[in-house]
Scaffold this active site. Structure first.
Site, short mmCIF file in Angstrom:
data_model
loop_
_atom_site.label_atom_id
_atom_site.label_comp_id
_atom_site.label_asym_id
_atom_site.label_seq_id
_atom_site.Cartn_x
_atom_site.Cartn_y
_atom_site.Cartn_z
N HIS A 199 2.10 -0.71 10.24
CA HIS A 199 1.78 -2.14 10.34
C HIS A 199 2.53 -2.77 11.52
O HIS A 199 1.95 -3.54 12.29
CB HIS A 199 2.21 -2.89 9.07
N LYS B 134 -5.96 -5.47 -6.39
CA LYS B 134 -4.59 -5.04 -6.63
C LYS B 134 -3.74 -6.13 -7.28
O LYS B 134 -2.52 -6.07 -7.25
CB LYS B 134 -3.93 -4.63 -5.30
N ARG C 163 -6.81 3.57 10.59
CA ARG C 163 -6.11 4.85 10.59
C ARG C 163 -7.08 6.01 10.71
O ARG C 163 -6.74 7.05 11.24
CB ARG C 163 -5.31 5.02 9.30
N SER D 234 1.09 1.96 2.71
CA SER D 234 2.02 1.37 1.74
C SER D 234 2.01 2.15 0.43
O SER D 234 3.05 2.36 -0.19
CB SER D 234 1.66 -0.10 1.49
#
Length: 165
Positions: A17, A41, A92, A130
Site C-alpha cells: 500500500h 468485511k 497485484r 493485509s
C-alpha cells in the site's frame, strides 16, 4: 489543484500500500488515502476504521501532499464531495483487474467526472496483502518485510490481545 483518492480497507496498511501511496503522491497535488468500510468485511477487521486511519497517518507523516480520511459514504459520492478527479487503484495480479475494472465503470457511471488510474504493484509486493499479513501475525512471524516499521508493534499487540480473549 488535482486531487486523487486512494481508497481501501487498509487493515492494516502494508508496504505494498505504501509503495502505491508514494508513487501516486508524485502524480497529484493532493492524495487522499481514504479508509473505507468494506461491506463484505464489516465487524471482521483487526482495527477499527479510525485506528487504521491513525496508523496510516503515522506511516505517511513525511509525505506533505498526502492526507488521510475515513468514510462510510459511497466512493463516487465521497470523490464528488472532496472534488477529486481520480481514484488510484493498485493491482497485484490480473485477477485484481477484473473486479477493479467493474468498480471503475460503476464509479464513472455514478460520477462521470471521476477517472480511475491503475498502478501495478511493484514486483516485490505482488504477494503482500493485509489478509496474509494478519495470518502471519497470528503465528508470530517476522513482519518487517511486509509492514511499515512504524506500525509493526501495533499489529503484533492487537493480534496478541485477540489471542488472549
Amino acid at each position: 489543484m488535482k486531487t486523487a483518492i486512494y481508497p481501501g480497507s487498509f487493515d492494516p496498511i502494508t508496504l505494498g500500500h505504501l509503495n502505491i501511496i508514494k508513487r501516486a503522491a508524485v502524480c497529484f497535488d493532493k492524495l487522499i488515502v481514504c479508509v473505507l468500510v468494506n461491506s463484505e468485511k464489516v465487524n471482521r477487521g483487526l482495527f477499527t476504521p479510525e485506528e487504521r486511519a491513525d496508523l496510516i497517518r503515522r506511516v505517511v507523516a513525511k509525505l506533505p501532499n498526502v492526507e488521510v480520511d475515513c468514510s462510510s459514504t459511497l466512493l463516487a459520492e465521497y470523490a464528488r464531495q472532496r472534488r477529486a478527479c481520480t481514484l488510484v487503484k493498485g493491482l497485484r495480479a490480473v485477477s485484481d483487474y477484473e473486479n477493479e475494472l467493474q468498480m471503475a465503470l460503476i464509479n464513472r457511471k455514478l460520477n462521470p467526472r471521476l477517472e480511475t488510474m491503475f498502478l501495478p504493484s511493484s514486483a516485490k509486493y505482488t504477494y503482500v496483502s493485509s489478509s496474509v499479513v494478519k495470518e502471519m501475525a497470528r503465528y508470530g512471524a517476522d513482519l518487517s518485510d511486509f509492514l511499515p516499521r512504524e506500525i509493526i508493534a501495533d499489529v503484533q499487540q492487537k493480534m496478541d490481545s485477540r489471542r488472549d480473549c
